[in-house]
Design a protein around this motif. Structure first.
Motif, PDB file in Angstrom:
ATOM      1  N   GLU A  42     -64.604  24.126  13.517  1.00 14.96           N
ATOM      2  CA  GLU A  42     -63.787  24.686  12.485  1.00 14.96           C
ATOM      3  C   GLU A  42     -63.566  23.960  11.195  1.00 14.96           C
ATOM      4  OE1 GLU A  42     -60.185  26.780  13.210  1.00 14.96           O
ATOM      5  OE2 GLU A  42     -61.343  27.532  15.195  1.00 14.96           O
ATOM      6  N   PHE A 137     -66.638  34.073  13.558  1.00 12.18           N
ATOM      7  CA  PHE A 137     -66.687  33.690  15.126  1.00 12.18           C
ATOM      8  C   PHE A 137     -66.185  34.857  15.687  1.00 12.18           C
ATOM      9  CE2 PHE A 137     -64.719  31.752  18.881  1.00 12.18           C
ATOM     10  CZ  PHE A 137     -65.338  30.404  18.991  1.00 12.18           C
ATOM     11  N   THR A 145     -62.507  32.671  23.623  1.00  9.47           N
ATOM     12  CA  THR A 145     -62.470  34.127  23.323  1.00  9.47           C
ATOM     13  C   THR A 145     -62.370  35.058  24.822  1.00  9.47           C
ATOM     14  OG1 THR A 145     -63.925  33.760  21.378  1.00  9.47           O
ATOM     15  CG2 THR A 145     -63.429  36.273  22.202  1.00  9.47           C
ATOM     16  N   ASP A 164     -52.890  38.830  15.573  1.00 11.38           N
ATOM     17  CA  ASP A 164     -54.183  38.152  15.906  1.00 11.38           C
ATOM     18  C   ASP A 164     -54.114  37.039  14.691  1.00 11.38           C
ATOM     19  OD1 ASP A 164     -56.561  37.145  16.690  1.00 11.38           O
ATOM     20  OD2 ASP A 164     -58.003  39.131  16.357  1.00 11.38           O
ATOM     21  N   PHE A 165     -53.938  35.985  15.095  1.00 10.93           N
ATOM     22  CA  PHE A 165     -53.757  34.645  14.067  1.00 10.93           C
ATOM     23  C   PHE A 165     -54.996  34.204  14.278  1.00 10.93           C
ATOM     24  CE2 PHE A 165     -50.473  32.791  11.682  1.00 10.93           C
ATOM     25  CZ  PHE A 165     -51.249  31.992  10.909  1.00 10.93           C
ATOM     26  N   GLY A 168     -61.053  35.732  13.025  1.00  9.06           N
ATOM     27  CA  GLY A 168     -62.674  36.152  13.101  1.00  9.06           C
ATOM     28  C   GLY A 168     -63.311  37.165  13.132  1.00  9.06           C
ATOM     29  N   LEU A 172     -60.474  40.333  18.937  1.00 12.96           N
ATOM     30  CA  LEU A 172     -59.269  40.112  20.069  1.00 12.96           C
ATOM     31  C   LEU A 172     -58.364  41.531  19.618  1.00 12.96           C
ATOM     32  CD1 LEU A 172     -58.315  36.698  20.396  1.00 12.96           C
ATOM     33  CD2 LEU A 172     -59.904  37.954  21.730  1.00 12.96           C
ATOM     34  N   ASP A 188     -56.689  35.673   8.645  1.00 10.19           N
ATOM     35  CA  ASP A 188     -57.556  34.562   8.798  1.00 10.19           C
ATOM     36  C   ASP A 188     -57.824  33.901   7.679  1.00 10.19           C
ATOM     37  OD1 ASP A 188     -60.147  33.996  11.249  1.00 10.19           O
ATOM     38  OD2 ASP A 188     -60.282  33.246   9.234  1.00 10.19           O
ATOM     39  N   HIS A 189     -57.925  32.761   7.397  1.00 10.62           N
ATOM     40  CA  HIS A 189     -57.993  32.126   5.962  1.00 10.62           C
ATOM     41  C   HIS A 189     -59.597  32.320   5.572  1.00 10.62           C
ATOM     42  CE1 HIS A 189     -58.497  27.949   7.858  1.00 10.62           C
ATOM     43  NE2 HIS A 189     -59.550  28.858   8.209  1.00 10.62           N
ATOM     44  N   ASP A 190     -60.383  33.106   6.210  1.00 12.36           N
ATOM     45  CA  ASP A 190     -62.025  32.968   5.927  1.00 12.36           C
ATOM     46  C   ASP A 190     -62.029  34.422   5.482  1.00 12.36           C
ATOM     47  OD1 ASP A 190     -64.516  33.157   5.755  1.00 12.36           O
ATOM     48  OD2 ASP A 190     -64.990  32.244   7.739  1.00 12.36           O
ATOM     49  N   ALA A 193     -64.202  36.503   7.685  1.00 12.76           N
ATOM     50  CA  ALA A 193     -63.702  36.997   8.939  1.00 12.76           C
ATOM     51  C   ALA A 193     -62.858  38.457   8.543  1.00 12.76           C
ATOM     52  CB  ALA A 193     -62.543  36.091   9.537  1.00 12.76           C
ATOM     53  N   ILE A 231     -57.143  29.297  18.195  1.00 14.71           N
ATOM     54  CA  ILE A 231     -57.500  28.415  16.959  1.00 14.71           C
ATOM     55  C   ILE A 231     -57.899  27.023  17.586  1.00 14.71           C
ATOM     56  CG2 ILE A 231     -57.022  27.905  14.414  1.00 14.71           C
ATOM     57  CD1 ILE A 231     -55.121  29.962  14.253  1.00 14.71           C
ATOM     58  N   THR A 235     -54.369  22.801  14.797  1.00  7.79           N
ATOM     59  CA  THR A 235     -53.734  23.705  13.866  1.00  7.79           C
ATOM     60  C   THR A 235     -52.350  24.521  14.516  1.00  7.79           C
ATOM     61  OG1 THR A 235     -55.863  23.816  13.157  1.00  7.79           O
ATOM     62  CG2 THR A 235     -54.403  25.739  12.275  1.00  7.79           C
TER      63      THR A 235
HETATM   64  C1  LIG Z   1     -62.232  30.156  17.175  1.00  7.61           C
HETATM   65  S1  LIG Z   1     -62.099  31.331  16.253  1.00  7.61           S
HETATM   66  C2  LIG Z   1     -61.306  32.551  16.983  1.00  7.61           C
HETATM   67  C3  LIG Z   1     -62.010  33.986  16.426  1.00  7.61           C
HETATM   68  C4  LIG Z   1     -61.297  35.156  17.272  1.00  7.61           C
HETATM   69  N1  LIG Z   1     -60.095  35.387  17.376  1.00  7.61           N
HETATM   70  C5  LIG Z   1     -61.940  34.850  18.734  1.00  7.61           C
HETATM   71  O1  LIG Z   1     -61.009  34.750  19.607  1.00  7.61           O
HETATM   72  O2  LIG Z   1     -62.990  34.836  19.115  1.00  7.61           O
HETATM   73  C6  LIG Z   1     -60.802  30.805  14.940  1.00  7.61           C
HETATM   74  C7  LIG Z   1     -60.617  31.534  13.464  1.00  7.61           C
HETATM   75  O3  LIG Z   1     -59.217  31.070  13.017  1.00  7.61           O
HETATM   76  C8  LIG Z   1     -59.533  31.065  11.642  1.00  7.61           C
HETATM   77  N2  LIG Z   1     -58.537  30.039  11.289  1.00  7.61           N
HETATM   78  C9  LIG Z   1     -58.456  28.459  11.718  1.00  7.61           C
HETATM   79  N3  LIG Z   1     -57.216  27.887  11.205  1.00  7.61           N
HETATM   80  C10 LIG Z   1     -56.560  28.983  10.633  1.00  7.61           C
HETATM   81  C11 LIG Z   1     -55.429  29.072   9.839  1.00  7.61           C
HETATM   82  N4  LIG Z   1     -54.603  27.743   9.752  1.00  7.61           N
HETATM   83  N5  LIG Z   1     -55.085  30.086   9.284  1.00  7.61           N
HETATM   84  C12 LIG Z   1     -55.659  31.430   9.491  1.00  7.61           C
HETATM   85  N6  LIG Z   1     -56.949  31.475   9.983  1.00  7.61           N
HETATM   86  C13 LIG Z   1     -57.265  30.189  10.444  1.00  7.61           C
HETATM   87  C14 LIG Z   1     -60.781  30.612  11.524  1.00  7.61           C
HETATM   88  O4  LIG Z   1     -61.477  30.914  10.258  1.00  7.61           O
HETATM   89  C15 LIG Z   1     -61.663  31.332  12.609  1.00  7.61           C
HETATM   90  O5  LIG Z   1     -61.983  32.744  12.307  1.00  7.61           O
END
Ligand SMILES: C[S@@+](CC[C@H](N)C(=O)[O-])C[C@H]1O[C@@H](n2cnc3c(N)ncnc32)[C@H](O)[C@@H]1O
Length: 293
Positions: A42, A137, A145, A164-165, A168, A172, A188-190, A193, A231, A235
């Motif tokens: 990440e 992701f 996942t 859903d924090f 991606g 979910l 999501d911060h991306d 996503a 995550i 984090t």
């Molecule tokens: C492992 S992926 C999970 C994606 C999806 N929820 C899944 O379960 O397959 C983690 C996601 O969390 C986001 N992410 C990581 N740190 C974050 C934060 N501090 N705030 C918001 N989103 C964050 C990443 O951009 C990424 O899309």
């Protein structure tokens, strides 16, 4: 039309130089891959870290003279890199299909399925999420996942609100809605996503119950029934106070993205606000669940 691929293995420091060389020699694309086993988990948005030992592949038009290409690369680079040079012919194929051939319908728990668009499982009563992860992701192939999808499949969700924090691809969030959740807030911060989550919610006809929250400030002011956060451990620990404030008393937190050796640290941290259940493990990954006191 066939293509020619040139592969070189090099150090992190030399990789940008070789990438530039391939581009100058007419590469149509260059790809960087891990040449050993060094996970880069990440990166933050905008960051593009590369591996200590990186394999670079340049894709060239099949019409170029491969002996000339080999000579030009050998002539420009140090002799310590060029022994790793490999040239190969790549036959043309239907690339869109090639990707889909590796993405099959997958089942999670007793009724939930994740399917590439247009593929349907042969199971009566199946709950199907049609997914195109885009650049985000979340295809279900990763155990973190998968652990969350299995949790959603075995949990009654009717009438509940979820967050859903770190959404991606939205996998979910969309799965929860298809399984009967009343509303999901996804963040999501991306930005990629957020785009993928929106597209997947529309594809699955649940966008009227998904609220995309481009920043934490847009999350609902009142706590919800379930917060899902797949995550990374570090984090999750940083976010504990915030995630606790988003969860109702008696509500649940579901955490994944945790390696087995990190589970105790994350679980201990979340005991400040939650009664934590024993970890659930798949391969080296853990899911933790807690009930808010
Ligand atoms: C492992 S992926 C999970 C994606 C999806 N929820 C899944 O379960 O397959 C983690 C996601 O969390 C986001 N992410 C990581 N740190 C974050 C934060 N501090 N705030 C918001 N989103 C964050 C990443 O951009 C990424 O899309």
């Amino acid at each position: 039309m066939p293509w020619i691929q040139a592969h070189l293995t090099t150090s992190k420091e030399q990789a940008p130089l070789i990438e530039l060389l391939f581009e100058n020699l007419g590469a149509l694309s260059t790809t960087l891959e891990d040449a050993e086993d060094e996970p880069l988990l990440e990166p933050k948005p905008g960051e593009a870290p590369i591996w200590k030992v990186t394999r670079i592949t340049g894709l060239f038009d099949g019409d170029i003279n491969s002996d000339e290409l080999r000579n030009q690369i050998n002539h420009t680079l140090n002799s310590d890199v060029t022994p790793t040079l490999e040239l190969e012919v790549l036959e043309d194929q239907e690339w869109e299909r090639a990707w889909l051939d590796n993405f099959h319908a997958m089942s999670f728990g007793s009724r939930l399925w994740i399917c590439p668009q247009g593929k349907q499982p042969d199971q009566e009563g199946a709950v199907v999420v049609e997914l195109d992860p885009g650049l985000a992701f979340g295809t279900g192939t990763h155990p973190t996942t998968g652990l969350c999808l299995q949790w959603l499949d075995r949990t009654p969700l009717e009438g509940l609100e979820l967050i859903d924090f770190g959404c991606g691809s939205g996998i979910l969030a969309v799965a929860a809605l298809k399984l009967g959740a009343q509303r999901v807030y996804a963040t999501d911060h991306d930005p990629q996503a957020m785009q993928a989550s929106e597209a997947n919610a529309i594809k699955n006809r649940v966008s009227d119950r998904l609220q995309l929250c481009g920043s934490r400030e847009q999350l609902p002011p009142r706590p919800v029934d379930i917060v899902l956060a797949n995550i990374l451990a570090g984090t999750l620990v940083e976010l504990e106070e915030h995630i606790a404030s988003l969860t109702k008393t008696g509500g649940r937190v579901v955490l994944s993205g945790i390696l087995s050796e990190q589970a105790e640290r994350v679980s201990n941290c979340y005991t400040s606000h939650f009664d934590m259940a024993p970890p659930i493990q798949q391969e080296e990954w853990i899911l933790l669940e807690g009930v808010k006191r």
